[in-house]
Scaffold this active site. Structure first.
Site, PDB file in Angstrom:
ATOM      1  N   GLY A 159     -50.399 -72.311 -45.742  1.00  0.00           N
ATOM      2  CA  GLY A 159     -49.387 -71.269 -45.910  1.00  0.00           C
ATOM      3  C   GLY A 159     -47.972 -71.803 -45.769  1.00  0.00           C
ATOM      4  CB  CYS A 160     -46.430 -74.011 -43.248  1.00  0.00           C
ATOM      5  SG  CYS A 160     -46.787 -72.949 -41.829  1.00  0.00           S
ATOM      6  CB  THR A 161     -47.844 -76.606 -47.791  1.00  0.00           C
ATOM      7  OG1 THR A 161     -48.088 -77.448 -46.658  1.00  0.00           O
ATOM      8  CG2 THR A 161     -47.566 -77.455 -49.013  1.00  0.00           C
TER       9      THR A 161
ATOM     10  CB  ALA B 199     -42.098 -75.738 -47.257  1.00  0.00           C
TER      11      ALA B 199
END
Length: 179
Positions: free
Chosen positions: A72-74, A77
């Site tokens: 999710g963070c990738t 970003a």
């Protein structure tokens, strides 16, 4: 063949279950739109320190995310990366914040060619000031962690908009629309 088609049907269902439960629920924040944004200074990827005061007079997108190089963070970003030129054109600064160390940020930035600054809040002073560190749960297990929340801070240092519930792959476009 019949059994394999059932498996194919179940796999997307399980993936949906996994990711829908992993997505943060909307949290109740102490900070509200119109409040003065808490000031901070933190170590940044690539070395050096960054302060909110460095960006007085600009819109600052301060996005909090749980951990470098996770699915999710990738996605989040990379969405900010893919729209970075549009943010820059609108005069906005993008800052990502997690409790990961600078070394992890450096690897994350290099791997995904992120053109914006990531701040390392290892002592959790920023996440606590913005009230985004707290209890979370995943598959029934409760733990303390960083909630995925974004703040749009105006040129005057006041919070213009807060996104307390974020869908990583769509979020950058939501923020662009608000600028």
């Amino acid at each position: 063949m019949k059994g394999s088609s059932k498996r194919l049907t179940l796999i997307p269902t399980l993936q949906y279950f996994k990711y829908s439960n992993a997505m943060a629920k909307e949290i109740e924040l102490k900070l509200k739109e119109g409040d003065e944004a808490p000031t901070f200074t933190a170590n940044a990827n690539g070395g050096g320190k960054i302060s909110l005061a460095d960006f007085k007079g600009k819109n600052v997108i301060l996005y909090f995310y749980p951990r470098d190089d996770t699915p999710g963070c990738t996605k989040e970003a990379c969405a900010f990366r893919d729209h970075f030129a549009e943010f820059k054109q609108k005069g906005a600064v993008v800052l990502g914040v997690s409790v990961d160390p600078v070394k992890a940020h450096d690897k994350f930035v290099e791997k995904y060619k992120l053109p914006f600054t990531l701040l390392a809040d290892e002592d959790k002073k920023i996440v606590q000031a913005y009230d985004v560190w707290g209890e979370k749960s995943f598959l029934g297990k409760k733990y303390m962690g960083l909630h995925r929340v974004t703040f749009l801070i105006g040129p005057d240092g006041k919070i213009k908009k807060i996104w307390p519930k974020v869908k990583p792959e769509e979020h950058a476009e939501e923020v662009l629309t608000a600028l």
